[in-house]
Design an enzyme around this catalytic site. Structure first.
Site, PDB file in Angstrom:
ATOM      1  N   GLY A 354       0.298  -0.799  -0.462  1.00 41.43           N
ATOM      2  CA  GLY A 354      -0.091   0.362  -0.494  1.00 41.43           C
ATOM      3  C   GLY A 354       1.014   1.369  -0.209  1.00 41.43           C
ATOM      4  CB  THR A 355       0.672   4.156  -0.307  1.00 35.73           C
ATOM      5  OG1 THR A 355       0.938   2.617  -0.261  1.00 35.73           O
ATOM      6  CG2 THR A 355       2.391   4.653  -0.915  1.00 35.73           C
ATOM      7  CB  VAL A 356       1.773   9.439  -0.364  1.00 36.01           C
ATOM      8  CG1 VAL A 356       0.349   9.674  -0.063  1.00 36.01           C
ATOM      9  CG2 VAL A 356       2.733   9.387   0.610  1.00 36.01           C
TER      10      VAL A 356
END
Length: 536
Positions: A354, A355-356
């Site tokens: 998974g 998030t940036v």
């Protein structure tokens, strides 16, 4: 990169962005602008990455937080560096201890799946080694956003509502109350355009900046985390926090058709993308919009993913070495398993040996590929009272099977989904790229690299192109915009095809490429969310 800026099979989408002195690309406009402002203040690409990442914990809390993990690949002064900022399991957490609490598999949320957060230490480590500005100055834009508030963007509001509804139904224990206090507006998720503030979050960021993250791992924030877990009988303790240090690592790579594709070594799943590309080098790839091209991509990814999920964990606990999984001769053998129809993938047996997401670039040619996450949206569903620290649930990835490579054990990093990517050619930087989104990430990396290297698409076109996602068995999920005739042809080849209702599960990517000939940067940003590229 030798691409045609007009080579785009989907002309309704955006053109790439160009810049002379710097670029910041991420999934939220305020965060990208904060990174650019740090560049304007004399910071470098590393400072800009930290500022952007810290802002994302404020403006995109449904994807990441102060209590999450981070990974980075840094190109600085002509060299490539990797940082593994993922935290291990607590020292007291064992398979037997979890099973004694009535679990046969690791729970998704709550106290048990919380591992040591690595993001604050990662910011501090990057700042200390490569940053130009004091960490507190770099965190100031995020502090201001948390104190003064910001207008919630449409995509974030939608994700926030989804998590809020799910948590409201499932999280009734007292340990979850601080999450609702922190992330509620009038006992609901915020609507687009509504102002959300988090003064506790701002205070925590200030402490991290003033102490270079020591407050989080051995000071007053560590005391608050410890007290919270003791009160609710969790495993994490101050001693676990104090023992943690991010690890500087050598990125791993494979050469794909003349380009070196770089990833962080396990416990991250970037290895899967490299294995898939190795397999695909052994099959003939022609035009992009062709059923055989998609079929081969999907089959190669299935083989790589099956191996990855069997073997990837904390690298010290892997039964098969990373280099064995990257071996070109092993990839050639796996490529022979790709037939004319969809096959159920099986685990291979390599020879033992998974998030940036955000990316930044500065006027000196330095670039950063950075990713951080709480996992599965808001992570564990826990906030440490009075701090704004939203905690991750990375321990959910552990297996409770003693014989599995990724079996839970004390002080062990789990299989990790978040992966930053980087591209070089002839030992020179091309640039950072990434596609966030759980198990979509290595699949997105493969698709972005092939769109760039094989099909010569510019960065925006490489990101905008309709994506596919393997889920399990022969099941394939396709974006709504995926060409219908190719979807039908894939079904005839035995793929179990489903057209998704929306684009939310197909990841969100960013790209910055360096054009040495033109002395500029060219970037693309995700059209599936509220993304933005800020330029200098």
């Amino acid at each position: 990169m030798n691409f045609d800026p007009h080579n785009h099979p989907y002309p309704s989408k955006r053109m790439p962005a160009y810049a002379k002195n710097g670029m910041v690309a991420t999934s939220q406009p305020l965060a990208a602008q904060a990174g650019r402002d740090i560049l304007n203040q004399g910071g470098n690409a590393v400072d800009a990455a930290i500022a952007t990442a810290a802002c994302l914990t404020v403006v995109e809390p449904c994807s990441n937080g102060i209590g999450g993990d981070a990974f980075a690949i840094v190109w600085l002064d002509g060299d490539l560096y990797g940082l593994n900022g993922s935290g291990p399991s607590p020292a007291s957490m064992t398979i037997d201890a979890v099973k004694q609490r009535g679990y046969d598999t690791m729970p998704t949320t709550g106290l048990i799946p919380v591992t040591v957060p690595g993001a604050p230490a990662s910011w501090a480590s990057l700042s200390k080694r490569f940053g130009k500005l004091p960490l507190l100055d770099v965190l100031q834009p995020a502090i201001t956003l948390a104190e003064e508030g910001f207008a919630v963007t449409p995509t974030i509001s939608r994700q926030w509502k989804t998590s809020y509804k799910r948590f409201q139904a499932a999280h009734t224990g007292d340990e979850f109350s601080a999450w609702f206090e922190t992330f509620s507006l009038n006992q609901r998720a915020p609507e687009p355009g509504e102002i959300w503030r988090s003064p506790n979050h701002a205070h925590t960021l200030r402490l991290i900046g003033e102490t270079n993250a020591k407050a989080f791992y051995s000071g007053e924030l560590a005391d608050q985390i410890d007290a919270f877990f003791k009160k609710h009988h969790g495993f994490l303790r101050k001693e676990d926090l104090a023992a943690f240090e991010p690890e500087w690592v050598d990125p791993i790579h494979t050469n794909y058709k003349g380009y070196d594709v770089w990833e962080i070594p396990p416990n991250g799943q970037g290895l899967i993308a490299l294995m898939a590309l190795n397999i695909l080098e052994n099959v003939e790839i022609n035009e992009k919009e062709n059923v055989d091209t998609y079929h081969k991509q999907i089959e190669a990814l299935k083989l790589a993913f099956t191996d990855g999920q069997a073997y990837i964990t904390d690298e010290n606990h892997m039964s098969v070495p990373t280099q064995s999984l990257l071996d070109k001769s092993y990839a050639a053998k796996r490529a022979q398993e790709i037939g004319e129809t969809a096959q159920l993938p099986t685990v291979g047996k390599p020879t033992a040996s998974g998030t940036v997401y955000l990316c930044t670039a500065d006027s000196e040619g330095n670039m950063v590929s950075f990713i951080q996450s709480n996992y599965m949206g808001f992570g564990s569903g826990l906030v440490v009272p009075g701090t704004g620290i939203s905690l991750q649930n990375r321990g959910h990835s552990f297996s409770l099977d003693h014989n599995h490579d990724n079996a839970l054990a004390p002080n062990k990093r789990p299989y990790h989904t978040i992966i930053p990517g980087f591209l070089t050619k002839d030992q020179q930087a091309v640039g950072p790229f990434g596609v966030m989104g759980g198990f979509m990430q290595p699949q997105g990396h493969v698709q972005v690299v092939m769109n760039t290297v094989d099909f010569l698409l510019h960065p925006q076109a490489a990101l905008d192109s309709p994506r596919w996602q393997w889920t399990e068995g022969n099941k394939i999920l396709l974006e709504p915009s995926f060409p219908r005739h190719i979807a039908e042809a894939l079904a005839r080849k035995g793929h179990d095809v489903t057209i998704a209702n929306d684009v939310m599960s197909f990841g969100r990517g960013q790209i910055i490429w360096k054009d040495d000939e033109k002395e500029s940067y060219v970037g693309g940003t995700e059209s599936r969310t509220d993304s933005h590229i800020a330029t200098l």
